[in-house]
Design an enzyme around this catalytic site. Sequence first.
Site, short mmCIF file in Angstrom:
data_model
loop_
_atom_site.label_atom_id
_atom_site.label_comp_id
_atom_site.label_asym_id
_atom_site.label_seq_id
_atom_site.Cartn_x
_atom_site.Cartn_y
_atom_site.Cartn_z
N GLU A 82 17.55 53.66 40.29
CA GLU A 82 18.82 54.34 40.17
C GLU A 82 19.17 54.62 38.72
O GLU A 82 19.05 53.75 37.87
CB GLU A 82 19.90 53.45 40.78
CG GLU A 82 21.16 54.13 41.16
CD GLU A 82 21.10 54.80 42.53
OE1 GLU A 82 21.38 56.00 42.57
OE2 GLU A 82 20.78 54.12 43.52
N GLY A 131 24.17 45.45 53.35
CA GLY A 131 23.91 44.97 51.99
C GLY A 131 23.60 46.17 51.13
O GLY A 131 24.37 47.13 51.13
N LYS A 169 20.05 54.27 29.01
CA LYS A 169 20.09 55.69 29.35
C LYS A 169 21.15 56.37 28.49
O LYS A 169 22.31 55.96 28.48
CB LYS A 169 20.45 55.85 30.83
CG LYS A 169 20.64 57.30 31.26
CD LYS A 169 21.08 57.42 32.70
CE LYS A 169 21.45 58.86 33.01
NZ LYS A 169 22.03 59.01 34.34
N THR A 189 23.07 48.36 47.60
CA THR A 189 23.86 48.40 46.37
C THR A 189 25.35 48.39 46.67
O THR A 189 26.11 47.64 46.05
CB THR A 189 23.50 49.66 45.55
OG1 THR A 189 22.08 49.84 45.59
CG2 THR A 189 23.95 49.53 44.13
#
Lengths: 528, 500
Positions: free
Chosen positions: A55, A14, A84, A16
Amino acid sequence: MSNMQINEIVIVGGGTSGWMTAAALSNQFEHLLKKQSISITLIESDDIGTVGVGEATLPHLRFFNQKLGIDEREFMSATKATYKLGIEFCHWAQLGDCYMHAFGEYGKRHQNIEFHQWWLRAKDLMLAKDITQYSMAAIAAKNNKFQHPKPDQNSMLSRFNYAYHIDAGLYAKFLRDYSHQRGVVRIEGKISQVKQAGDSGFIQSLCLDSGQIIDGDLFIDCSGFKGLLISESLKVKYHDWSHYLPCDSAQAVPSERPDTLITYTRASARSAGWQWRIPLQHRTGNGYVYCSSFCEDQHAQDELLMHLDGNPIREPIQLRFITGKRDKFWDKNVVSIGLSGGFMEPLESTSIYLIQEAIGNLIDLFPDADFSAELQNEFNRLMDEEFYHIRDFLIAHYHVNNRDDSDFWRYVRNMQIPDTLAHKLSVFETQGHIVNYGQGEFLAPSWLAVLIGQKLKIKHYHPSVDVLDTTELTNMMENIENDIYINAAAMKNHEDSLMSFLANKSSKEYELYSRLRASKSLYGTTEK
Amino acid sequence: MKKVVILGQSSEAVLYAIAIKVRLSCEVILIKDINQPEPHRYIETLLPDTLRILNQLGLKEQQWLPEVDGVYCTAIEVTTADAYNVMLPFSPIGTNINGLDFHSVAFNTLNKINGKEFEAFSLGAQMSRKGKFVHPVNDDNSVLSSFDYGVNVDNIKFAHFLNAYAKYLNIEIIHADTLSFDWAFCENASENQVKTLRCNTSSKDVLEVHNIDFLIDSAESSYTLRADAQLDNIFENDISPSIQRQVSMSVEVNSPRLFSPQCLSLEVGQLFIRASSKTLCLQLFLQDGVSLIDGETALRKFASSYPYLPLINDEIAKGKVNTVISSKQPLKSLPWQANVIKASNLYELCPVLQGSIALHLENVMSFIDLAPNTSAHSSLRNEYNRQFVVRHNEYNSFAELVIHLMSKKQAAKLKSEKASRVLKLYQNTGRYMSEANQVVDNTYWLNILLVLAGSPNNYNKMLAIPSETRDILERIKNIISVTCEQLPETNVYMKHLLNQ
């Protein structure tokens, strides 16, 4: 003509990469899942942790989400995301120095000549400021402002891009729900045995701890560094690039969020590597990537904790890695996506981008059960190109430095670099020209940001920019700077912008922008 | 860079002069050989990208079109060795449907679809087939934005126009024969560089040009190139014979039928037929091992028997055909050395798509991008040379693929890795993966596969194709067909345009 469609897709792991793959495939094959002519199974174990530590992403993730039909508001809310606009690099060129690698162009092309050439001449004549002043994204980021870009090409507000800081664990969960709704079956369990066909070596089935057997036609290895299928079963070798990128360890720790929510990732160079700071809505992700030959683990941990903006929420976790890539990302009936295929440190937030590229390429080149060699070769060629280009870009951050305060920085400045990068640096140094080797990240504005930011001295500007007299050149620089300043001033504060967006007060411009972007082909086609 | 000297009188030499003057604003001196005969006449196809670059250099289409007997075209007509005839349009065939590639949708919906059938989904191909033309419109919702165009021009008249434009830009043009160069050690660059040029003018005076910063040697008789004759070839996958030979024939006529550029595969090589508004030209590029005499015989035989060129046959009877035989050696060293670029003797790489100008212009613009502001420019030189080799290898690869598909010798092995990879991927899987920064545009790579490589052995059958796709495809075909019918004939459109 082959009619042997792949019926059973098995994703191992699993995290990301696993759930991004499951979500994209379930979206792509939704029509086949509904007819039950294909199955997608994902095997993961709650006992095995994922690397996800918070992340930072690249703008491409927005297009991935749009292709999946994911609402931006829902996604940001679920993943505790912030906007971002770029990455701030501190202490890289020299101690005390900072520069911004922002998402967007510098200035505007004039007379078909790149802006930075005009800037180089203006700077020679003391008529220009730091190049950051001519980047819409950089100025917005430095002032902690945000708004969605506009589609109007004449506006400075169309000349930047944005990405997100996300909690990768929450993103995986979000995509797990998405995938479930489209028919992906999740199986909890650890793989105890891998059965391969004797003659071909193709993987036939996986045996779980529980004794359950999972058959499959195509196996996607998202098992992380371990490379359960691609490495342990198929023995595909790994190319070690640690002679170019010597950092091999990281420590990660979340901390309480500070009062101000910044719109950029911060990458601060430390004595033997660099420290990331990723602002999320509810906390800050922190980590120190370092080279164990130059820094003890305990020292790294102390250095990390010393530089946090808030109190740590838990104990730091330790990671080890070897930078590099698989000889083949796709071998037989196994495609490796994510860390099982290769690892490059998250200095430029490329981990999710590389996952996304691999998924896009797999969908474009999706095989029949005959696993045509041409599809595999093409997939491997495209992924190789991506890895090589990103590798060179990362090396440039280290190699082009003027620091003399630690052995590590002296080592990376003097280490041997790939010929492709050496040539690129040499051409840039001579006249600011950015060599383009072909497709893949990163594009010219990124190289420009980093090489100028790292203080690589450009000896000359292009002769074509001598055509403007100094008054014209001054006016040009001032107009662009003012235009950016006025637009940035009119933007909302990052946190206000984020909160009002999450509270469903989106602007008409954003709706229009979203529709325009969604109409473009993102993956599943040959247009990229 | 203050002073640039360019030797030569080819279009490439003049284009270098114009581009340097327009973009770099330095002193440019163009030196043309006194006794150099005028180049042989042929018709050149300026492709869409070439037109865009010319436009950037101030060469506006409406200015030069009437001067060069220009004729618009939107595709190239290709005839294979087994007489299969199809149009290769300059723009994408079809359009993405639901974000899916058109060709993948077409394979799934129509199963077997050949090049001829793909033609029906390209307005550019249909316009070429039917001799129609209008300028495209800038509206993504209109089918009239779905094609792109090139122009067939008379190469000699185009060169004359370029010369006139060069004079207009105050480029100094001197007719003189080169005698010698003086090289001097340049401390800044730690190498010898050309500093002085000595030549004989038409009045027999010796002219000296001093303080040269850069020399571009594009003269046919250039002796900087002669030294290269014994070197090995620099290209990885060179498919051209060591000496490229061609036989060409041009016929001046009053009003030729305005047809698309054509490329035919003959036993002896590839034949190109192109027409300006006043001239028909046949250019035969000979395969390795075919003698010039055999080539000329084959060309004359073709011209006399080709039923679609009655004008040529009439003119042959009247003895007005000029046959020119020429041969070129490929460049055998990297072109930029010291402060000299050797820009001549680039053979034409079997110009399936492009005439020589497109390739030359790419080289010129590469130099403009990398034009040095200092005499110490070794890294810029390395980059120019790298780009040059990449560019020529890709042209070679594309040309090899086209010749391979046209000649129908499927068993033959392709030398070019790229051509081989692209063809295998398409034939076995029906895919074409676009690549960024292509020298030959992705559109041409994909189109040539769609129109000439036949139906692939397999294709992606797992796409979500909407049930109404067959109807959508029919509608696209109808819109293209009806639109094309309503367009004016190319010659009518051009007469109207020129009268304006």
